[in-house]
Design a protein around this motif. Structure first.
Motif: not given
Length: 164
Positions: A72-88
């Motif tokens: 579950k931690k890995l799923v959350g972290l993967e989502g955070r890494v992948r979907h963070a807004e680029a250069g906001y």
């Protein structure tokens, strides 16, 4: 050869298409492909953890809940890494990006890749350790530490990106 150059070369070898934040118009693209690479490695690690979880369920091992918690931690972290807004927050909109910030960004990128690969390696070993409760328990703890380290590195990296 400087520390930054070594890290940059390492990232360019590991991440196809990475430009090392050398051109302003490619900053967002470099940010995106670094995070996508880390997220892809984390997806592989999640699949390995799911295999270990299945094996653990088959033999009713005592680490079942802990392994699922890691998943579950890995799923959350993967989502955070992948979907963070680029250069906001306008970081990548600046006309001149300070060299010191770029060096730090490259260091964090290299650390994120390194930690993601260590997480994958640890995740791969979990399935084989299901029959050895002591080794499995130790690996679960080590994997949890690696996930926490990656999360902290991501937080520090994002603070640079948002200009804090």
């Amino acid at each position: 050869m400087g520390k930054e150059t070594k890290l940059l070369e390492k990232l360019e070898l590991v991440i196809p298409g990475f430009h090392g934040y050398k051109k302003k118009e490619l900053l967002r693209e470099d940010d995106r492909i670094v995070r996508a690479k880390v997220a892809d490695i984390l997806v592989q690690a999640r699949k390995e953890i799911e295999r270990a979880l299945q094996r653990c369920a088959m033999v009713s091992c005592s680490q079942l809940v802990a392994i699922d918690s890691l998943r579950k931690k890995l799923v959350g972290l993967e989502g955070r890494v992948r979907h963070a807004e680029a250069g906001y927050a306008g970081y990548f909109d600046r006309i001149s990006v300070r060299e010191k910030e770029l060096e730090k960004l490259i260091e964090y990128d290299a650390k994120m890749i390194e930690l993601a690969e260590e997480i994958l390696s640890k995740a791969k070993s979990l399935g084989g350790e299901v029959v050895n409760p002591q080794a499995l328990g130790l690996s679960v703890l080590e994997l949890d530490d690696k996930l926490r380290a990656l999360e902290e590195t991501l937080d520090r990296r994002m603070s640079i990106v948002v200009g804090e």
